[in-house]
Scaffold this motif. Structure first.
Motif, mmCIF file in Angstrom:
data_model
loop_
_atom_site.group_PDB
_atom_site.id
_atom_site.type_symbol
_atom_site.label_atom_id
_atom_site.label_comp_id
_atom_site.label_asym_id
_atom_site.label_seq_id
_atom_site.Cartn_x
_atom_site.Cartn_y
_atom_site.Cartn_z
ATOM 1 N N ALA A 56 0.849 -1.199 0.000
ATOM 2 C CA ALA A 56 0.000 0.000 0.000
ATOM 3 C C ALA A 56 0.879 1.241 0.000
ATOM 4 C CB ALA A 56 -0.909 0.004 1.226
ATOM 5 N N THR A 57 0.647 2.111 -0.953
ATOM 6 C CA THR A 57 1.376 3.373 -1.006
ATOM 7 C C THR A 57 0.389 4.517 -1.151
ATOM 8 O OG1 THR A 57 3.232 4.520 -2.063
ATOM 9 C CG2 THR A 57 1.695 3.382 -3.534
ATOM 10 N N ALA A 70 5.191 7.143 -5.505
ATOM 11 C CA ALA A 70 4.041 6.245 -5.616
ATOM 12 C C ALA A 70 4.151 5.373 -6.869
ATOM 13 C CB ALA A 70 2.743 7.052 -5.630
ATOM 14 N N ALA A 71 4.610 5.977 -7.977
ATOM 15 C CA ALA A 71 4.764 5.212 -9.216
ATOM 16 C C ALA A 71 5.851 4.156 -9.077
ATOM 17 C CB ALA A 71 5.096 6.160 -10.375
ATOM 18 N N LEU A 72 6.951 4.503 -8.388
ATOM 19 C CA LEU A 72 8.032 3.536 -8.174
ATOM 20 C C LEU A 72 7.545 2.348 -7.363
ATOM 21 C CD1 LEU A 72 11.001 2.590 -8.142
ATOM 22 C CD2 LEU A 72 11.326 4.030 -6.091
ATOM 23 N N VAL A 73 6.784 2.618 -6.314
ATOM 24 C CA VAL A 73 6.286 1.528 -5.466
ATOM 25 C C VAL A 73 5.403 0.582 -6.270
ATOM 26 C CG1 VAL A 73 4.856 0.951 -3.472
ATOM 27 C CG2 VAL A 73 6.447 2.892 -3.356
ATOM 28 N N THR A 86 -2.825 1.836 -4.496
ATOM 29 C CA THR A 86 -2.347 3.209 -4.318
ATOM 30 C C THR A 86 -3.491 4.107 -3.893
ATOM 31 O OG1 THR A 86 -0.647 2.921 -6.022
ATOM 32 C CG2 THR A 86 -1.241 5.185 -5.446
ATOM 33 N N GLY A 87 -3.264 4.882 -2.859
ATOM 34 C CA GLY A 87 -4.242 5.874 -2.411
ATOM 35 C C GLY A 87 -3.754 7.268 -2.764
ATOM 36 N N ARG A 88 -4.670 8.189 -2.925
ATOM 37 C CA ARG A 88 -4.311 9.564 -3.260
ATOM 38 C C ARG A 88 -5.093 10.542 -2.392
ATOM 39 N NH1 ARG A 88 -3.882 6.640 -7.871
ATOM 40 N NH2 ARG A 88 -1.924 6.922 -9.051
ATOM 41 N N ALA A 89 -4.424 11.578 -1.953
ATOM 42 C CA ALA A 89 -5.053 12.565 -1.082
ATOM 43 C C ALA A 89 -6.142 13.314 -1.829
ATOM 44 C CB ALA A 89 -4.008 13.544 -0.569
ATOM 45 N N ALA A 90 -7.291 13.487 -1.184
ATOM 46 C CA ALA A 90 -8.381 14.250 -1.781
ATOM 47 C C ALA A 90 -8.037 15.739 -1.799
ATOM 48 C CB ALA A 90 -9.672 14.005 -1.004
ATOM 49 N N HIS A 108 -5.313 2.118 7.299
ATOM 50 C CA HIS A 108 -6.275 1.399 8.146
ATOM 51 C C HIS A 108 -7.447 0.866 7.316
ATOM 52 C CE1 HIS A 108 -4.247 2.077 11.843
ATOM 53 N NE2 HIS A 108 -4.466 3.381 11.896
ATOM 54 N N GLU A 109 -7.866 1.637 6.325
ATOM 55 C CA GLU A 109 -8.959 1.195 5.458
ATOM 56 C C GLU A 109 -8.555 -0.044 4.665
ATOM 57 O OE1 GLU A 109 -11.528 2.877 1.628
ATOM 58 O OE2 GLU A 109 -10.485 4.277 2.963
ATOM 59 N N VAL A 110 -7.345 -0.019 4.100
ATOM 60 C CA VAL A 110 -6.856 -1.172 3.338
ATOM 61 C C VAL A 110 -6.732 -2.388 4.252
ATOM 62 C CG1 VAL A 110 -4.915 -2.082 1.991
ATOM 63 C CG2 VAL A 110 -5.649 0.282 1.667
#
Length: 328
Positions: A56-57, A70-73, A86-90, A108-110
């Motif tokens: 998870a990144t 994030a792309a590297l991960v 991958t998650g992104r900030a709103a 925590h959601e993941v």
């Protein structure tokens, strides 16, 4: 055995020991050196164990470096045969605490979706910095335990130095992204890492070890206090409210209550600051039925006839007392 081989064995061994076979894990990988070492070491485990991992990144949206990380991960996880998300900030936060809250909410959601444990790459250096930060913020014994406190979060590297991980990364050619925000001294942790700790340690080389010793003592003290909690009549309700019997707290003096209340609050996912802890102890002894106090962070304690309620201020009963409210 050569030093590099010893360091590689300690990194790989720590990950293998921490990630139990058959247990689902969410690997929190930021793209920085420490977390990419975690990803590399985790990918070396046997295939049945790797199938239980998800990487998870989180892209904080703070700039090109965050996007590259994030792309590297995601790319590296795919190369290693690991699932990733991958998650992104709103919204783009400006402060460390905003980034931390958004990142941990995502992790925590993941983890909740998979009934899994979050695994992070926090190091011994992170622990030293954390304890120092909490001293500066006048944290109590619970806070001074830092990363040594019992937690559902798994930290394989908490007893390994950042230098050990850097040597592992060099030996294994681990790719990572340098985050320029790590050099921004407007953030307290960076000032501690880059300026304060090195300066103090030059004058007093034992200082980091003393911080770690303090943290170990605080963690042991914290465990001993937590062992007392089952003897108290305290129950958690579905809305997150903690209900504590007044009788179970009767007889404790203010000093004892200042120890017990932060431990009780932690069960409701509430962190009490020093002022709130003192006010909670005073209110427990001197408060009257129907009274309440407001604590920082939108938390309140309400005194009923037989029990005390610790809850978010938005969780309110239909009937409110007309008694004046005391502010903590």
């Amino acid at each position: 055995m050569a030093t590099a081989s010893i360091e590689a064995a300690s990194v790989d061994g720590s990950v293998e020991a921490a990630l139990e076979a058959g247990h689902d894990c969410v690997l929190a990988i930021s793209g920085g050196l420490d977390s990419m070492v975690l990803l590399t070491a985790a990918a070396r485990l046997d295939r049945p164990r790797r199938r239980k991992f998800v990487v998870a990144t989180f892209d904080h949206g703070t700039g090109r470096a965050a996007g590259r990380a994030a792309a590297l991960v995601a790319r590296r996880a795919a190369q290693l045969g690991l699932k990733s998300v991958t998650g992104r900030a709103a919204t783009v936060g400006r402060r460390e605490d905003e980034w931390r809250r958004a990142r941990w909410s995502f992790l925590h959601e993941v983890a909740a979706e998979r009934n899994a444990s979050v695994v992070t790459a926090h190091t011994l250096d992170d622990q030293i910095e954390t304890v120092f930060m909490r001293i500066l913020r006048q944290a109590g014994p619970r806070g001074l335990a830092g990363l040594y406190a019992e937690s559902p979060v798994v930290r394989p590297f908490v007893n390994l130095s950042r230098d050990t991980l850097a040597a592992y990364a060099r030996k294994n050619r681990v790719p990572f992204v340098n985050d320029p925000s790590n050099l921004d001294r407007t953030h307290l942790r960076n000032r501690i890492r880059l300026d304060l700790l090195p300066s103090i340690t030059r004058q007093h080389p034992a200082f980091p070890s003393e911080l770690l010793s303090l943290a170990r003592q605080a963690a042991e003290w914290r465990r001993s206090v937590d062992d007392l909690l089952p003897s108290l009549d305290a129950t958690e309700e579905r809305d997150g409210t903690l209900r504590v019997s007044r009788n179970s707290l009767a007889g404790y003096d203010a000093e004892s209550l200042r120890v017990l209340w932060p431990a009780l609050a932690a069960r409701a996912q509430v962190v009490m600051d020093r002022r709130g802890t003192h006010r909670a102890a005073e209110f427990t002894i001197k408060g009257t039925t129907g009274g309440s106090i407001q604590l920082s962070g939108g938390v309140e304690i309400v005194m009923k006839r037989d029990h005390l309620l610790l809850r978010r201020a938005t969780v309110r009963s239909q009937t409110r007392s007309s008694r004046p409210t005391l502010f903590a």
